[in-house]
Design a protein around this motif. Structure first.
Motif, PDB file in Angstrom:
ATOM      1  N   MET A   1      -8.147   0.485   1.282  1.00  0.00           N
ATOM      2  CA  MET A   1      -8.679   1.739   1.198  1.00  0.00           C
ATOM      3  C   MET A   1     -10.216   1.722   1.300  1.00  0.00           C
ATOM      4  O   MET A   1     -10.692   0.879   0.768  1.00  0.00           O
ATOM      5  CB  MET A   1      -8.407   2.397  -0.027  1.00  0.00           C
ATOM      6  N   THR A   2     -10.845   2.420   2.095  1.00  0.00           N
ATOM      7  CA  THR A   2     -12.328   2.322   2.351  1.00  0.00           C
ATOM      8  C   THR A   2     -12.900   3.154   1.565  1.00  0.00           C
ATOM      9  O   THR A   2     -12.537   4.199   0.860  1.00  0.00           O
ATOM     10  CB  THR A   2     -12.566   2.666   3.870  1.00  0.00           C
ATOM     11  N   VAL A   3     -14.176   2.891   1.504  1.00  0.00           N
ATOM     12  CA  VAL A   3     -15.222   3.850   0.317  1.00  0.00           C
ATOM     13  C   VAL A   3     -15.251   5.210   0.906  1.00  0.00           C
ATOM     14  O   VAL A   3     -14.984   6.228   0.249  1.00  0.00           O
ATOM     15  CB  VAL A   3     -16.392   3.039   0.277  1.00  0.00           C
ATOM     16  N   THR A   4     -15.226   5.281   2.447  1.00  0.00           N
ATOM     17  CA  THR A   4     -15.241   6.549   2.814  1.00  0.00           C
ATOM     18  C   THR A   4     -14.073   7.332   2.652  1.00  0.00           C
ATOM     19  O   THR A   4     -14.271   8.661   2.396  1.00  0.00           O
ATOM     20  CB  THR A   4     -15.367   6.414   4.348  1.00  0.00           C
ATOM     21  N   ALA A   5     -13.040   6.864   2.584  1.00  0.00           N
ATOM     22  CA  ALA A   5     -11.783   7.522   2.346  1.00  0.00           C
ATOM     23  C   ALA A   5     -11.842   8.045   0.925  1.00  0.00           C
ATOM     24  O   ALA A   5     -11.409   9.122   0.336  1.00  0.00           O
ATOM     25  CB  ALA A   5     -10.501   6.824   2.491  1.00  0.00           C
ATOM     26  N   LEU A   6     -12.347   7.285   0.213  1.00  0.00           N
ATOM     27  CA  LEU A   6     -12.492   7.628  -1.328  1.00  0.00           C
ATOM     28  C   LEU A   6     -13.330   9.028  -1.555  1.00  0.00           C
ATOM     29  O   LEU A   6     -13.026   9.563  -2.301  1.00  0.00           O
ATOM     30  CB  LEU A   6     -12.966   6.275  -2.144  1.00  0.00           C
ATOM     31  N   ASN A 202       1.394   9.340 -16.615  1.00  0.00           N
ATOM     32  CA  ASN A 202       1.689   8.914 -15.303  1.00  0.00           C
ATOM     33  C   ASN A 202       2.667   8.374 -14.766  1.00  0.00           C
ATOM     34  O   ASN A 202       3.226   8.202 -13.627  1.00  0.00           O
ATOM     35  CB  ASN A 202       0.532   7.734 -15.130  1.00  0.00           C
ATOM     36  N   ILE A 203       3.791   8.324 -15.992  1.00  0.00           N
ATOM     37  CA  ILE A 203       5.223   7.903 -15.378  1.00  0.00           C
ATOM     38  C   ILE A 203       5.861   9.343 -15.332  1.00  0.00           C
ATOM     39  O   ILE A 203       7.053   9.082 -14.675  1.00  0.00           O
ATOM     40  CB  ILE A 203       5.938   7.095 -16.785  1.00  0.00           C
ATOM     41  N   TYR A 204       5.238  10.272 -15.555  1.00  0.00           N
ATOM     42  CA  TYR A 204       6.066  11.773 -15.384  1.00  0.00           C
ATOM     43  C   TYR A 204       5.538  12.232 -14.242  1.00  0.00           C
ATOM     44  O   TYR A 204       6.078  12.977 -13.541  1.00  0.00           O
ATOM     45  CB  TYR A 204       6.036  12.622 -16.617  1.00  0.00           C
ATOM     46  N   VAL A 205       4.228  12.173 -14.043  1.00  0.00           N
ATOM     47  CA  VAL A 205       3.491  12.613 -12.639  1.00  0.00           C
ATOM     48  C   VAL A 205       2.956  11.496 -12.299  1.00  0.00           C
ATOM     49  O   VAL A 205       1.648  11.295 -12.526  1.00  0.00           O
ATOM     50  CB  VAL A 205       2.487  13.673 -13.318  1.00  0.00           C
ATOM     51  N   PRO A 206       3.520  10.880 -11.299  1.00  0.00           N
ATOM     52  CA  PRO A 206       2.803   9.562 -10.705  1.00  0.00           C
ATOM     53  C   PRO A 206       1.822   9.747  -9.752  1.00  0.00           C
ATOM     54  O   PRO A 206       1.617  10.906  -9.293  1.00  0.00           O
ATOM     55  CB  PRO A 206       4.053   8.977 -10.091  1.00  0.00           C
ATOM     56  N   PRO A 207       0.753   8.997  -9.653  1.00  0.00           N
ATOM     57  CA  PRO A 207      -0.258   9.069  -8.867  1.00  0.00           C
ATOM     58  C   PRO A 207       0.142   9.744  -7.524  1.00  0.00           C
ATOM     59  O   PRO A 207      -1.032  10.695  -7.105  1.00  0.00           O
ATOM     60  CB  PRO A 207      -1.095   7.863  -8.630  1.00  0.00           C
ATOM     61  N   GLU A 208       0.998   9.294  -6.839  1.00  0.00           N
ATOM     62  CA  GLU A 208       1.508   9.907  -5.486  1.00  0.00           C
ATOM     63  C   GLU A 208       1.715  11.413  -5.477  1.00  0.00           C
ATOM     64  O   GLU A 208       1.846  12.217  -4.487  1.00  0.00           O
ATOM     65  CB  GLU A 208       2.579   9.183  -4.749  1.00  0.00           C
ATOM     66  N   LEU A 266     -11.843   8.567  -7.852  1.00  0.00           N
ATOM     67  CA  LEU A 266     -12.605   8.960  -6.425  1.00  0.00           C
ATOM     68  C   LEU A 266     -11.647   9.624  -5.472  1.00  0.00           C
ATOM     69  O   LEU A 266     -12.002  10.252  -4.691  1.00  0.00           O
ATOM     70  CB  LEU A 266     -13.215   7.846  -5.891  1.00  0.00           C
ATOM     71  N   ARG A 267     -10.446   9.076  -5.629  1.00  0.00           N
ATOM     72  CA  ARG A 267      -9.457   9.757  -4.675  1.00  0.00           C
ATOM     73  C   ARG A 267      -8.526  10.553  -5.158  1.00  0.00           C
ATOM     74  O   ARG A 267      -8.424  11.762  -4.439  1.00  0.00           O
ATOM     75  CB  ARG A 267      -8.556   8.562  -4.148  1.00  0.00           C
ATOM     76  N   LEU A 268      -8.264  10.824  -6.600  1.00  0.00           N
ATOM     77  CA  LEU A 268      -7.266  11.787  -7.093  1.00  0.00           C
ATOM     78  C   LEU A 268      -8.164  12.868  -7.745  1.00  0.00           C
ATOM     79  O   LEU A 268      -7.613  14.047  -8.017  1.00  0.00           O
ATOM     80  CB  LEU A 268      -6.300  11.052  -7.814  1.00  0.00           C
ATOM     81  N   GLY A 269      -9.343  12.648  -8.184  1.00  0.00           N
ATOM     82  CA  GLY A 269     -10.228  13.430  -8.850  1.00  0.00           C
ATOM     83  C   GLY A 269     -10.220  13.788 -10.375  1.00  0.00           C
ATOM     84  O   GLY A 269     -10.864  14.640 -10.682  1.00  0.00           O
ATOM     85  N   PHE A 270      -9.540  12.857 -10.987  1.00  0.00           N
ATOM     86  CA  PHE A 270      -9.474  12.829 -12.410  1.00  0.00           C
ATOM     87  C   PHE A 270     -10.862  12.413 -12.846  1.00  0.00           C
ATOM     88  O   PHE A 270     -11.821  11.626 -12.434  1.00  0.00           O
ATOM     89  CB  PHE A 270      -8.647  11.669 -13.006  1.00  0.00           C
ATOM     90  N   ASP A 271     -11.506  13.021 -14.145  1.00  0.00           N
ATOM     91  CA  ASP A 271     -12.652  12.612 -14.857  1.00  0.00           C
ATOM     92  C   ASP A 271     -12.347  12.158 -16.124  1.00  0.00           C
ATOM     93  O   ASP A 271     -13.439  11.682 -16.685  1.00  0.00           O
ATOM     94  CB  ASP A 271     -13.631  13.921 -14.750  1.00  0.00           C
TER      95      ASP A 271
END
Length: 307
Positions: A1-6, A202-208, A266-271
């Protein structure tokens, strides 16, 4: 995954924060106290406690948080999440405001519509389900926002009758309302009416599955005239840091955790990330606070600086 994609998905930009989930079991109290003090000394931002009062072995959440606040100095507390069907919203706001004042502002309020209606009914609560539960939750958020602001609070609906409660004290620092949700209608409520979204483990709402849920929140916020970037995004993360971890959740060494949490920022938006440690909790906490957290902060800051 590239930095741009993130970068293309790094759209929220809230300050990063990190917490630890504490076990509310009565027979784990001594360890819970130790972990609370350890997390406080290590510089974590939150101690989070789940709210299942119908469990006979669990201590009552607000009582436990109040107890722990007396033995910590700087760390904040988060209900993860308080059950609105067992806690009348005006009174829940009063409790949050009170603890906020007593601790000098160290409280945020995670709330949920109530995931276990039969257990709620067993304690005398109204077991709302489906659309009724969604409407009740959205109105409860409105009531709590009113109550936390102070002044007169009124609401007359099929779900709530509040006839002019004079709310106070006003919290020492703003108390945000973060909604625990995973299905589309409740996610839309988070976008319209909450200050943040708390994702289940994360086991109930996985990253994907996260981007589709984030999109529901963003679209609901925009339709309500809100900036989606104002909504905090919190991920409960279960797993093990180390080469001999279990099989549940995120398992890997420190570098794997740093890579993964950076990606999820960076990709999913969690803070905000709340650690649910598997294995020796004190060791996991030490690794998380001393090695994972500072490395994630530094890497995210560096990647954002390159934008």
């Amino acid at each position: 995954m590239t930095v741009t994609a993130l970068w293309c998905h790094d759209r929220y930009g809230h300050p990063l924060s990190f917490g630890l989930s504490l076990d509310p079991a009565a027979d784990a109290l001594e360890e819970t106290r130790r972990l609370a003090r350890q997390a406080d000394a290590a510089g974590l931002d939150y101690l989070a406690v789940q709210d299942h009062p119908y469990q006979p072995g669990h201590l009552e959440t607000w009582t436990l948080l109040s107890h722990l606040s007396a033995s910590t100095e700087r760390i904040s507390f988060l209900t993860d999440v308080a059950d609105l069907q067992l806690r009348p919203p005006a009174l829940l706001a009063k409790a949050a405001a009170s603890l906020n004042v007593l601790t000098g502002g160290r409280v945020q309020l995670g709330v949920g519509g109530g995931a276990f209606p039969d257990a709620i009914a067993s304690m005398g609560g109204v077991p709302r389900r489906g659309a009724q539960m969604v409407a009740f939750t959205e109105e409860s958020l409105e009531l709590m926002h009113q109550a936390l602001a102070g002044g007169a609070v009124r609401m007359q609906t099929p779900h709530h009758t509040v006839t002019g409660y004079r709310a106070g004290p006003v919290p020492a620092a703003p108390v945000q309302l973060w909604l625990g949700a995973q299905k589309s209608k409740m996610l839309a409520v988070a976008g319209r009416a909450a200050d943040g979204w708390i994702s289940p483990l994360n086991i109930y709402v996985p990253p994907e599955e996260v981007p589709a849920r984030q999109l529901i929140i963003d679209e609901a916020a925009t339709a309500a005239g809100r900036d989606p970037r104002s909504v905090r995004r919190v991920y409960n993360v279960i797993g093990t840091i180390g080469p001999h971890g279990g099989r549940h959740g995120l398992v890997g060494d420190v570098e794997a955790w740093v890579d993964t949490l950076t990606d999820w920022v960076l990709r999913l938006g969690f803070d905000t990330f709340v650690l649910w440690p598997v294995g020796d909790a004190a060791t996991q906490l030490e690794l998380f606070a001393a090695h994972v957290v500072p490395a994630v902060r530094a890497r995210v800051a560096a990647l954002r600086e390159q934008r």
